[in-house]
Design a protein around this motif. Structure first.
Motif, short mmCIF file in Angstrom:
data_model
loop_
_atom_site.label_atom_id
_atom_site.label_comp_id
_atom_site.label_asym_id
_atom_site.label_seq_id
_atom_site.Cartn_x
_atom_site.Cartn_y
_atom_site.Cartn_z
N GLY A 136 0.80 -1.23 0.00
CA GLY A 136 0.00 0.00 0.00
C GLY A 136 0.83 1.28 0.00
N VAL A 137 2.08 1.20 -0.44
CA VAL A 137 2.96 2.38 -0.44
C VAL A 137 3.16 2.86 -1.88
N ALA A 138 2.89 4.15 -2.10
CA ALA A 138 3.05 4.73 -3.43
C ALA A 138 4.51 5.13 -3.63
N ILE A 139 5.17 4.52 -4.59
CA ILE A 139 6.59 4.83 -4.84
C ILE A 139 6.74 5.32 -6.27
N PRO A 140 7.09 6.60 -6.44
CA PRO A 140 7.17 7.13 -7.81
C PRO A 140 8.47 6.76 -8.51
N ALA A 141 8.64 5.47 -8.78
CA ALA A 141 9.86 5.00 -9.46
C ALA A 141 9.46 4.41 -10.80
N ALA A 142 10.04 4.95 -11.87
CA ALA A 142 9.76 4.46 -13.22
C ALA A 142 11.07 3.99 -13.86
N ALA A 143 10.99 3.62 -15.13
CA ALA A 143 12.20 3.28 -15.88
C ALA A 143 12.08 3.87 -17.28
N VAL A 144 13.22 4.34 -17.79
CA VAL A 144 13.26 4.96 -19.11
C VAL A 144 14.33 4.22 -19.92
N GLU A 145 14.11 4.13 -21.23
CA GLU A 145 15.11 3.44 -22.08
C GLU A 145 16.37 4.29 -22.18
N HIS A 146 17.50 3.67 -21.84
CA HIS A 146 18.78 4.41 -21.88
C HIS A 146 19.76 3.64 -22.75
N GLN A 147 20.41 4.37 -23.66
CA GLN A 147 21.31 3.71 -24.60
C GLN A 147 22.74 4.20 -24.45
N TYR A 148 23.67 3.26 -24.59
CA TYR A 148 25.07 3.67 -24.83
C TYR A 148 25.70 2.73 -25.84
N MET A 149 26.63 3.32 -26.57
CA MET A 149 27.25 2.59 -27.68
C MET A 149 28.67 2.20 -27.29
N VAL A 150 29.07 0.99 -27.67
CA VAL A 150 30.45 0.56 -27.41
C VAL A 150 31.13 0.40 -28.77
N THR A 151 32.30 1.00 -28.90
CA THR A 151 33.01 0.95 -30.19
C THR A 151 33.92 -0.26 -30.25
#
Ligand SMILES: Cc1cc2nc3c(=O)[nH]c(=O)nc-3n(C[C@H](O)[C@H](O)[C@H](O)COP(=O)(O)OP(=O)(O)OC[C@H]3O[C@@H](n4cnc5c(N)ncnc54)[C@H](O)[C@@H]3O)c2cc1C
Length: 807
Positions: free
Chosen positions: A215-230
């Motif tokens: 019953g606890v509201a936790i404002p945690a989301a996830a966003v797509e994050h990119q990094y490139m390896v050469t």
């Protein structure tokens, strides 16, 4: 599978493992960590591993510094390789404004002895020969930053935890949490149920779903994050520092002979917005999006041209945790005694060492060891965790990661959720709103012909003149300020007086009608809350605190309430609106519209009166946060517009003005009124803050009394001081304070005092310096790395004898 443990940690990523490691260090042996998949298999395994420490606030940097200290010794201590590379970091300024921001941060870093060097473009290039200097104004170099292998780090923490007696069980998914009498008592898993004394939610991007089980509201989301390896680069210089070029929106680090490049673009997609984060998601990546990555790759290749010549090995796309304001979420969940949260870490590899230690202390000792308000879960309300609000804010926060953080800037998303009944009226009068805790609050008013839009700046922002005019209206005439977003509660019942008297530092043993300004202290004497308590009746109290502090202060009060039903607590925030009528002519306006006497004898300072104003029943409090004669008029929300119109009409002959929140800051600092969260926090006692007059040791027992008595007896080690600068320069907080050429403190608040015509700074100084005023000559404030002469003042800068507020 064990069926009980003193502490159950849910989540085996960098954060959960670090909490387990630090609990073991504090001697906690009966700790069980549950991980639904394998350790690191959430967001941790695919992180790039950059470790940067510098944040805008001292305690946050302190926390990250703890990480770096730990990473330096963890491998030797546990025998598990971590691949920690303390190669240093460079942050480039590729614009004039960014250079101002970097210099402001450097000044703050200096105030707490953090090693940071400002270097020229050429010096930066010497440290990172692959970069061009085109457009680079300067750079910050932090020698102690670096990078680490996130999986190895987590395994090392887990190994250290196991060596300390912690049990780690992988492949066990928590499916439910049983709450009884305000505690999470059982953790239900797909392998059986575990009884627990304390439960820790370190479930990363799943933390919101897990919190909902309790019953606890936790404002945690996830966003797509990119990094490139050469691919590997021939002749890659050894020990290259990491590089951040925020104006070009990218970071870069060496990665097994090649380079890893990532960044933060606007409008990045969220992960799990519809239907939540899939429970089975483990050691997985998302589909790479090369087109979207061009926003990062192209400017990066312009700055580091070798990127044009090297092949791409892979483009990693992983969900990164992001909270509703982009900062981590830590601390005890409001409303539950034994449920701790540690999630929402966007830079959890950098943070986990220090965050794990702070969490372990919070759990084992009841206190994180330092004020962590900027990360505290209680800064959020239930509205933050709603899917639409959360995701809009998460996407904006993500996109802002490398944007310039302007002083006093406002978020653009998640707007308009909570509005005072005066919103429309004030908007029509030119109000420019800011957002606080979901509320729209008028920051300033744009007169006809002035653009009603914020243009923030490190120099004078576009609202400067208007705020000055509003300030003068309060000082010279009369003004209305809509402060309806204040948090308000009622505490009542036969036990209410004894309970509040045992919580507040000030004396509440007053007749009904008294208004008391008080701090609520913890058992170390630190200030947990700073609020107003009105005695409405023998057994009924009305409590008023800041817009953003309702969850925290209300939670503090409720968590100390006796369980015998003798004290009741009622939330009144949305039901009651508040108009601050203030200024030397405020009584004259009130006299015109109020039924009954409001002269000084009938309605003195720090008392409350029930008045009828026009048609509206009003609880009027005679107090001020702006340093003038004034009244807070608390009114049922349905009467608020009528009250406003009545006051406005009555005030016309006095030149009544609308005033916003930005003027309040200027007004309150001239009067040396303090702001909780900046000038006063749990790190400071009322004695250090100059609020000793609010502490009544003689009234009997109250929370923090023993500690406060000891502090008073021993004398304080530091003291809050105020300063003025003669140089006309904008100050924003975070400036270093120097005495005799030595850095001794940091500005907790800073603004321009419009009556004074000078900039004002507050900050703590060691008592050896801040004793009786030593004529105040040898002080300097470092603004954007420039040292400017400052004068110290021991009394309020405006109306020190309180003639105006007592008038
Ligand atoms: C592409 C990318 C690059 C990044 N680069 C960096 C960087 O350079 N530097 C940096 O500091 N940070 C970086 N990060 C961020 C970093 O990865 C996170 O901040 C960090 O991993 C968060 O750790 P955590 O322990 O909170 O979450 P996680 O690692 O996700 O751990 C949470 C764990 O909880 C478990 N769990 C969830 N629900 C349950 C349940 N019901 N029962 C049991 N277990 C459960 C999950 O399986 C998971 O293992 C990056 C992230 C991404 C995506």
């Amino acid at each position: 599978m064990r069926d009980s443990a003193e502490i159950v940690i849910i989540g085996g990523g960098a954060i959960g493992c670090s909490i387990a490691y630090h609990l073991a260090k504090l001697g906690k042996r009966d700790v069980l960590l549950l991980e639904k998949a394998g350790l690191t298999q959430g967001a941790t395994w695919h992180a790039a591993g950059l470790v940067g420490q510098l944040r805008s606030k001292r305690n946050l940097t302190r926390m990250l510094r703890t990480s770096v200290e730990l990473y330096g010794r963890l491998e030797a201590e546990t025998g598990q390789a971590t691949d920690w590379k303390p190669v240093g970091s460079l942050r480039l300024a590729s614009s004039k404004d960014r250079w101002a921001e970097i210099r402001a941060t450097a000044t703050t870093a200096r105030s707490f002895g953090f090693e940071l060097h400002l270097v020229s473009a050429e010096e930066a290039q010497k440290l990172f020969p692959l970069m061009t200097t085109e457009g680079v104004v300067g750079a910050a170099y932090i020698p102690s930053d670096g990078y680490i292998d996130p999986s190895s780090l987590t395994q090392a923490l887990a190994k250290g935890a196991r060596q300390g007696g912690v049990t780690i069980q992988e492949g066990v998914r928590v499916t439910d949490l049983v709450v009884e009498d305000g505690r999470v008592t059982q953790v239900v898993t797909d392998h059986g149920t575990v009884r627990a004394e304390v439960v820790v939610n370190a479930a990363g991007m799943w933390a919101r779903d897990l919190g909902a089980l309790a019953g606890v509201a936790i404002p945690a989301a996830a966003v797509e994050h990119q990094y490139m390896v050469t691919e590997k680069l021939a002749d890659l210089p050894a020990d290259l520092p990491t590089l951040r070029d925020p104006d070009n929106n990218f970071y870069l680090k060496p990665e097994v002979g090649g380079l890893a490049i990532g960044g933060w673009e606007d409008g990045a997609p969220t992960f799990g917005q519809d239907g939540g984060i899939p429970p089975g998601f483990a050691r997985e990546l998302l589909a790479s999006n090369f087109e979207r990555f061009e926003q990062i790759a192209l400017p990066a290749a312009a700055r580091v041209p070798v990127l044009n010549e090297v092949g791409v090995r892979n483009l990693i796309n992983g969900p990164i945790p992001v909270s509703a304001d982009g900062e981590p979420i830590m601390g005890p969940a409001p409303g539950l005694e034994n449920f701790f949260i540690a999630c929402g870490f966007t830079a959890g590899i950098a943070a986990c060492g220090g965050a794990g230690r702070a969490m372990a202390q919070w759990i084992a000792e009841g206190d994180p060891g330092m004020d962590l308000w900027a990360f505290d879960i209680r800064r959020f309300g239930p509205h933050h965790a709603g899917t639409r609000y959360l995701h809009e804010r998460a996407v904006e926060s993500y996109g802002r990661y490398y944007k310039i953080h302007w002083p006093a800037e406002e978020m653009r998303s998640g707007r308009g959720a909570r509005r005072s009944p005066l919103y429309g009226l004030l908007k029509d009068k030119g109000a420019v709103f800011g957002s606080k805790f979901g509320w729209e609050r008028p920051n300033w008013f744009a007169p006809a012909g002035v653009e009603a839009e914020d243009r923030p700046s490190f120099e004078r922002p576009n609202w400067f003149e208007q705020v000055g005019a509003e300030h003068r209206a309060v000082r010279e005439r009369v003004a209305l300020i809509d402060v309806s977003s204040f948090s308000k509660f009622e505490v009542s019942g036969p036990g209410a007086f004894d309970f509040l008297q045992g919580l507040a530092a000030n004396d509440l043993d007053k007749a009904p009608g008294a208004v008391v300004y008080t701090q609520l202290c913890n058992d170390r004497g630190g200030i947990e809350a700073d609020l107003t308590i009105v005695r409405r009746a023998e057994d009924r109290f009305y409590v008023v605190t800041g817009s953003g502090f309702g969850v925290r202060d209300g939670g503090w009060i409720r968590s100390h309430m006796p369980g015998d039903g003798s004290v009741g607590f009622r939330e009144l925030t949305p039901a009651i609106s508040v108009i601050n009528l203030c200024g030397p002519d405020s009584r004259a306006v009130l006299e015109k519209v109020a039924e009954g006497a409001v002269d000084n004898a009938a309605f003195p300072y720090m008392t409350a009166a029930e008045l009828r104003i026009g048609y509206a029943p009003v609880l009027a409090l005679r107090l001020t946060y702006v340093g003038e004669l004034g009244y807070e008029l608390h009114v049922p929300s349905d009467y608020a517009a009528h009250l406003y119109e009545t006051l406005w009409a009555a005030g016309a002959e006095f030149g009544i003005a609308n005033v916003g929140y930005r003027a309040i800051d200027s007004l309150r600092m001239e009067k040396r009124y303090l702001y909780w969260g900046a000038d006063i926090t749990p790190d400071y006692s009322p004695y250090e803050a100059g609020l000793g007059f609010c502490v009544k040791l003689g009234k009997g027992e109250f929370l923090g009394r023993d500690a406060l008595a000891r502090i008073k007896e021993a004398g304080v080690g530091q003291k809050l001081c105020s300063f003025t600068l003669d140089t006309p320069v904008q100050v924003h907080g975070g400036e270093a304070i120097l005495h005799a050429g030595e850095v001794l403190g940091v500005a907790t608040s800073a603004t321009y005092g419009h009556s004074l015509g000078q900039s004002i700074v507050f900050g703590y100084l060691p008592i050896g310096v801040a004793g009786p005023n030593d004529s105040g000559d040898d002080y300097e404030i470092e603004v954007f790395c420039e040292r400017l002469p400052a004068r110290r003042h021991d009394r309020p800068l405006y109306d020190p004898d309180r003639a105006r507020i007592l008038a």
